[in-house]
Scaffold this motif. Structure first.
Motif, PDB file in Angstrom:
ATOM      1  N   TYR A   1       4.618  23.080  29.907  1.00 17.63           N
ATOM      2  CA  TYR A   1       4.309  22.025  30.867  1.00 17.63           C
ATOM      3  C   TYR A   1       5.588  21.464  31.479  1.00 17.63           C
ATOM      4  N   HIS A   2       5.468  21.072  32.718  1.00 23.79           N
ATOM      5  CA  HIS A   2       6.548  20.412  33.447  1.00 23.79           C
ATOM      6  C   HIS A   2       6.629  18.959  32.980  1.00 23.79           C
TER       7      HIS A   2
ATOM      8  N   LEU B   1       3.655  22.397  24.280  1.00 21.87           N
ATOM      9  CA  LEU B   1       3.599  21.476  25.420  1.00 21.87           C
ATOM     10  C   LEU B   1       4.927  21.468  26.174  1.00 21.87           C
TER      11      LEU B   1
ATOM     12  N   HIS C   1       3.827  16.823  34.158  1.00 27.21           N
ATOM     13  CA  HIS C   1       2.570  17.027  33.434  1.00 27.21           C
ATOM     14  C   HIS C   1       2.577  16.248  32.128  1.00 27.21           C
ATOM     15  N   LEU C   2       3.694  16.315  31.423  1.00 30.54           N
ATOM     16  CA  LEU C   2       3.806  15.611  30.149  1.00 30.54           C
ATOM     17  C   LEU C   2       3.709  14.105  30.343  1.00 30.54           C
TER      18      LEU C   2
END
Length: 77
Positions: free
Chosen positions: A49-50, A45, A53-54
């Motif tokens: 993911y940016h 993750l 996004h998280l």
């Protein structure tokens, strides 16, 4: 904006969790130790993911957790 997105995503995340309860337990779906499976998921993750996004995924998790708690409270009454 992120909260609205999380609210829109939550039902789409909830349905597979209801259909396949084993998805919530990495230990059941992994041939390795639960801690190892969790570590792999967290690293993936963070890697792919940016931060935004998280943040949305954390909000989705919070929504689902609140919904579960409300359902548990209603079932106990």
């Amino acid at each position: 904006m992120r909260q609205r997105l999380a609210e829109r995503l939550a039902p789409d995340v909830r349905q597979p969790q209801r259909d396949y309860p084993g998805l919530a337990d990495l230990g059941l779906s992994s041939h390795r130790d639960t801690a190892v499976a969790q570590s792999v998921v967290v690293h993936a993750l963070v890697e792919f993911y940016h931060r935004a996004h998280l943040d949305v995924l954390q909000r989705v998790h919070a929504i689902l957790f609140e919904d579960d708690a409300a359902e548990d409270d209603a079932a106990q009454e």
